[in-house]
Enzyme design. Structure first.
Site, PDB file in Angstrom:
ATOM      1  N   PRO A   2     -32.108  22.371   3.571  1.00 19.63           N
ATOM      2  CA  PRO A   2     -32.096  22.366   1.676  1.00 19.63           C
ATOM      3  C   PRO A   2     -29.849  22.657   1.925  1.00 19.63           C
ATOM      4  O   PRO A   2     -29.850  23.711   2.277  1.00 19.63           O
ATOM      5  CB  PRO A   2     -32.761  23.297   1.558  1.00 19.63           C
ATOM      6  N   GLU A   3     -30.481  21.356   0.673  1.00 20.08           N
ATOM      7  CA  GLU A   3     -28.367  21.260   0.557  1.00 20.08           C
ATOM      8  C   GLU A   3     -28.947  22.461  -0.643  1.00 20.08           C
ATOM      9  O   GLU A   3     -29.646  22.087  -1.625  1.00 20.08           O
ATOM     10  CB  GLU A   3     -28.142  19.999   0.713  1.00 20.08           C
ATOM     11  N   LYS A  51     -26.487  27.162  -1.607  1.00 22.83           N
ATOM     12  CA  LYS A  51     -27.831  27.596  -0.896  1.00 22.83           C
ATOM     13  C   LYS A  51     -28.260  28.699  -0.601  1.00 22.83           C
ATOM     14  O   LYS A  51     -29.020  28.878   0.547  1.00 22.83           O
ATOM     15  CB  LYS A  51     -27.654  26.830   0.983  1.00 22.83           C
ATOM     16  N   ARG A 253     -22.905  20.432  14.287  1.00 21.13           N
ATOM     17  CA  ARG A 253     -23.421  19.693  12.640  1.00 21.13           C
ATOM     18  C   ARG A 253     -22.819  18.484  13.298  1.00 21.13           C
ATOM     19  O   ARG A 253     -22.009  18.549  14.397  1.00 21.13           O
ATOM     20  CB  ARG A 253     -22.390  20.211  10.974  1.00 21.13           C
TER      21      ARG A 253
END
Length: 270
Positions: A2-3, A51, A253
């Protein structure tokens, strides 16, 4: 993972349910916190920091319950005494905080810590300005970027020490709309100030929206320009979208991009 917009929305929901009310139940299912009882303390506020989620409670020594959702974590709010409407299994529960009216359940949280509120910086002090937070300062972020001229812009945007709250979704989508390859050196990125403005606008547009969308379309399969669309045609030019790893271990990533709309930079994947 989740951002920042999802975390901010979660914080707002938890704040509405818990703030200003005394806890009647505290069940922290975390090895280092298993004997901690926050019952009778009042939740002062719940705030997001990038976050991270910070639940601040009163007491002779005010404390902060810190959580990070990581990849699978989530918080859910239910009526106290009523059935939990979530289908998530009880084995994944990591925290329960309840007052007379509402119960907040933390499920599969990636991190859970309790520190004196005065010592929150030991957990989040390393973070850069929060895109959605009151501490946002584009000038500070631009100065940090200027000090890393050879770094790939996609990698820099994912570094929470540079700016907090951005993940692979907003990195990929903002760079596509900016017409910039994620592998472009920071020094070669035109109008970096505009890029930061675009990131902020995209994230703010989704804070109060259940379905994240960077295209303005919330229909299934139409919510993003490039993110999550590997091998599908670019919505602008029809070129197949690609996805490649970016960054260095352990923070490697993935970046989705259109090789036509985002002209390759030196060092881009072949």
């Amino acid at each position: 993972m989740p951002e920042g917009d999802v975390v901010a929305r979660t914080a707002h929901r938890l704040h509405a349910a818990l703030a200003g009310r005394a806890l009647v139940l505290s069940d922290l299912r975390w090895p280092s916190l298993a004997t901690v009882d926050l019952s009778a303390r009042t939740v002062r506020e719940v705030v997001p920091r990038g976050k991270h989620l910070l639940i601040r409670v009163t007491g002779s020594t005010p404390r902060t319950l810190h959580s990070h959702l990581r990849m699978e974590g989530s918080w859910h709010v239910h009526r106290t005494g009523g059935p939990w409407t979530s289908a998530r299994g009880a084995d994944g529960v990591r925290a329960i905080l309840a007052n007379d009216e509402w119960t907040a359940v933390g499920h599969r949280l990636g991190m859970l810590d309790l520190v004196p509120t005065a010592e929150e910086d030991t957990l989040v002090g390393h973070l850069g300005p929060d895109v959605l937070g009151p501490d946002w300062d584009a000038a500070v972020v631009l100065a940090t970027l200027d000090g890393q001229p050879d770094r790939r812009i996609g990698d820099a945007l994912l570094d929470q020490r540079v700016l907090a709250g951005v993940g692979t979704l907003y990195m990929a989508e903002s760079l596509f709309l900016h017409g910039t390859s994620p592998w472009t050196p920071v020094a070669d990125v035109r109008r970096r100030d505009r890029l930061l403005e675009r990131i902020g606008a995209l994230m703010r547009s989704n804070v109060d929206r259940a379905v994240q969308s960077t295209t303005g379309d919330t229909r299934r399969g139409a919510t993003s320009w490039v993110h999550g669309r590997a091998r599908q045609p670019c919505r602008r030019c029809g070129t197949p979208i690609r996805v490649e790893p970016i960054g260095s271990a352990p923070r490697e990533r993935v970046a989705f991009f259109c090789p036509h709309c985002q002209p390759p930079a030196a060092g881009s994947p072949p």
